[in-house]
Design a protein around this motif. Sequence first.
Motif, mmCIF file in Angstrom:
data_model
loop_
_atom_site.group_PDB
_atom_site.id
_atom_site.type_symbol
_atom_site.label_atom_id
_atom_site.label_comp_id
_atom_site.label_asym_id
_atom_site.label_seq_id
_atom_site.Cartn_x
_atom_site.Cartn_y
_atom_site.Cartn_z
ATOM 1 N N GLY A 1 0.761 -1.241 0.000
ATOM 2 C CA GLY A 1 0.000 0.000 0.000
ATOM 3 C C GLY A 1 0.790 1.288 0.000
ATOM 4 N N GLY A 2 2.008 1.269 -0.484
ATOM 5 C CA GLY A 2 2.807 2.494 -0.558
ATOM 6 C C GLY A 2 3.812 2.600 0.576
ATOM 7 N N GLN A 3 4.788 3.470 0.385
ATOM 8 C CA GLN A 3 5.871 3.605 1.361
ATOM 9 C C GLN A 3 5.411 4.136 2.700
ATOM 10 O OE1 GLN A 3 8.872 5.968 -0.546
ATOM 11 N NE2 GLN A 3 9.879 4.168 -1.377
ATOM 12 N N THR A 4 4.330 4.869 2.725
ATOM 13 C CA THR A 4 3.890 5.474 3.982
ATOM 14 C C THR A 4 2.816 4.660 4.692
ATOM 15 O OG1 THR A 4 2.283 6.842 2.811
ATOM 16 C CG2 THR A 4 4.479 7.793 3.200
ATOM 17 N N SER A 5 2.410 3.525 4.118
ATOM 18 C CA SER A 5 1.400 2.709 4.790
ATOM 19 C C SER A 5 2.017 2.056 6.032
ATOM 20 C CB SER A 5 0.851 1.636 3.864
ATOM 21 O OG SER A 5 1.766 0.572 3.719
ATOM 22 N N LEU A 6 1.187 1.787 6.995
ATOM 23 C CA LEU A 6 1.660 1.200 8.253
ATOM 24 C C LEU A 6 2.347 -0.139 8.016
ATOM 25 C CD1 LEU A 6 1.863 1.286 11.320
ATOM 26 C CD2 LEU A 6 -0.390 0.201 11.411
ATOM 27 N N LEU A 7 1.757 -0.989 7.169
ATOM 28 C CA LEU A 7 2.357 -2.302 6.915
ATOM 29 C C LEU A 7 3.740 -2.192 6.279
ATOM 30 C CD1 LEU A 7 -0.680 -4.421 5.677
ATOM 31 C CD2 LEU A 7 0.581 -4.658 7.818
ATOM 32 N N SER A 8 3.880 -1.303 5.312
ATOM 33 C CA SER A 8 5.192 -1.108 4.689
ATOM 34 C C SER A 8 6.211 -0.623 5.704
ATOM 35 C CB SER A 8 5.102 -0.099 3.546
ATOM 36 O OG SER A 8 4.351 -0.600 2.484
ATOM 37 N N ARG A 9 5.805 0.315 6.528
ATOM 38 C CA ARG A 9 6.729 0.846 7.538
ATOM 39 C C ARG A 9 7.123 -0.226 8.539
ATOM 40 N NH1 ARG A 9 5.003 6.612 9.562
ATOM 41 N NH2 ARG A 9 6.920 6.191 10.682
ATOM 42 N N VAL A 10 6.208 -1.121 8.882
ATOM 43 C CA VAL A 10 6.534 -2.229 9.780
ATOM 44 C C VAL A 10 7.566 -3.149 9.121
ATOM 45 C CG1 VAL A 10 5.609 -4.332 10.846
ATOM 46 C CG2 VAL A 10 4.379 -2.172 11.085
ATOM 47 N N VAL A 11 7.348 -3.478 7.857
ATOM 48 C CA VAL A 11 8.307 -4.337 7.150
ATOM 49 C C VAL A 11 9.663 -3.658 7.052
ATOM 50 C CG1 VAL A 11 8.856 -5.404 4.920
ATOM 51 C CG2 VAL A 11 6.564 -5.624 5.879
#
Length: 69
Positions: free
Chosen positions: A35-45
Motif C-alpha cells: 500500500g505504498g511507502q507510507t502505509s503502516l504495513l510497509s513501515r513495519v516491514v
Amino acid sequence: METINKTALFLVIVGALNWLLVGLFSYDLVAALLGGQTSLLSRVVYTLVGISGIWAIGLLFKDFTDTRA
C-alpha cells in the motif's frame, strides 16, 4: 536463538532483493504489495528489515563451529 538468526537473515535477504529491484527498475516491491511507502504495513516491514540488519551485524562475529558429537 537459531530461529531468530534465520528470521533475521530471511528479512535481510528480502530487504536486499527489494533494494535490487529499486536500483535496477525503480520498483519498490514492498511498497507495491503493502500500500505504498507510507502505509503502516510497509513501515513495519521496513522497520523489521532494518532491525534484522542490525541483528545480522552480530552474526558476522559469531563462531559457527559445529560442536555436535
